[in-house]
Scaffold this active site. Structure first.
Site, PDB file in Angstrom:
ATOM      1  CB  SER A   1      -0.953   0.009   1.202  1.00  0.00           C
ATOM      2  OG  SER A   1      -0.238   0.053   2.412  1.00  0.00           O
ATOM      3  CE1 TYR A   2       5.677   5.562   1.936  1.00  0.00           C
ATOM      4  CE2 TYR A   2       7.381   3.907   1.552  1.00  0.00           C
ATOM      5  CZ  TYR A   2       7.006   5.230   1.752  1.00  0.00           C
ATOM      6  OH  TYR A   2       7.961   6.220   1.754  1.00  0.00           O
TER       7      TYR A   2
END
Length: 250
Positions: free
Chosen positions: A156-157
């Site tokens: 997600s980062y």
């Protein structure tokens, strides 16, 4: 000085990389509009203001607080800076949020938060910068070395930072006729409080082992690159500069 009379807006500008970037730009004469997110950031702002005035007593420094995850908030920030300084020549966006977690454990709320901070904020900062930065200006966004490496738990980062490369390429083309350069800088894992909460001691040692000299990236590695892009490096545009001591190769 190379940036005397210029105005630099730095989001996330009162601590860590943002603060070091402010010191670098002050050293070459830039006036500074420094944003911070947390309402508790006044103490960091005061300490940085003292350091900046020591570095260059002649510059103007102003501070702005706010959550930039809405378009209206970003617009408000730019309007306030333009009101106080009259123009903006440099925009450096250091705002970011990290999450290390298996994808099977990431909630919808966490997904939305990651993209709001890392992608949406970057988009609307670029939008306002494109509208307001002076001809010959500079726009720089901090992304991540993980755009050049693929590893578990940072899905997600890295995924929420990835769109910024595409935003940057498009905006650089839109602003070429105005001689505005638009770039990203992609540090490796950085030795700041931002890095450690999600890492085990073993993971920290792994990250160190993959960097030149067996260490993490430090803010003093990155801030001079930002200064360079604002001065002698103005011909560079539409690029993501991977500055991470060999943590990734691309």
């Amino acid at each position: 000085m190379a940036l005397t009379g210029k105005v630099g807006l730095i989001t996330g500008g009162v601590k860590n990389l943002g603060a070091q970037t402010a010191l670098e730009l002050a050293s070459v004469g830039a006036n500074l509009a420094l944003h911070y997110h947390s309402k508790g950031g006044e103490k960091d702002a005061a300490a940085l203001e003292a350091a900046l005035k020591k570095k260059n007593p002649s510059i103007k420094v102003s501070f702005y607080q706010g959550d930039l995850t809405s378009a209206d908030a970003v617009t408000k920030l730019f309007q306030e800076v333009l009101r106080d300084f009259g123009h903006v020549d440099i925009v450096v966006n250091t705002v970011g949020k990290v999450l290390k977690k298996p994808i099977t454990e990431i909630s919808e709320e966490e997904y939305d938060t990651m993209f709001a901070v890392n992608s949406k904020t970057a988009f609307f900062v670029l939008k306002e910068a494109a509208a307001h930065v002076t001809d010959g200006g500079k726009i720089i966004t901090i992304v991540t070395a993980l755009l050049g490496a693929f590893t578990g738990y940072y899905t997600s980062y890295a995924g929420s930072k990835a769109p910024v490369e595409h935003f940057t390429r498009g905006v650089c083309k839109e602003l070429q006729s105005r001689r505005v350069s638009v770039n990203n800088v992609a540090p490796g894992p950085m030795d700041t409080p931002f890095f450690y909460p999600q890492e085990s001691p073993e993971a920290v040692e792994f990250h160190k082992a993959n960097g030149m000299g067996g260490r993490l990236t430090i803010v003093e590695d990155i801030a001079p690159i930002i200064r360079f892009l604002c001065t002698e490096g103005a011909w560079i545009t539409g690029q993501t500069i991977f500055a991470n001591g060999g943590y990734t190769t691309r």
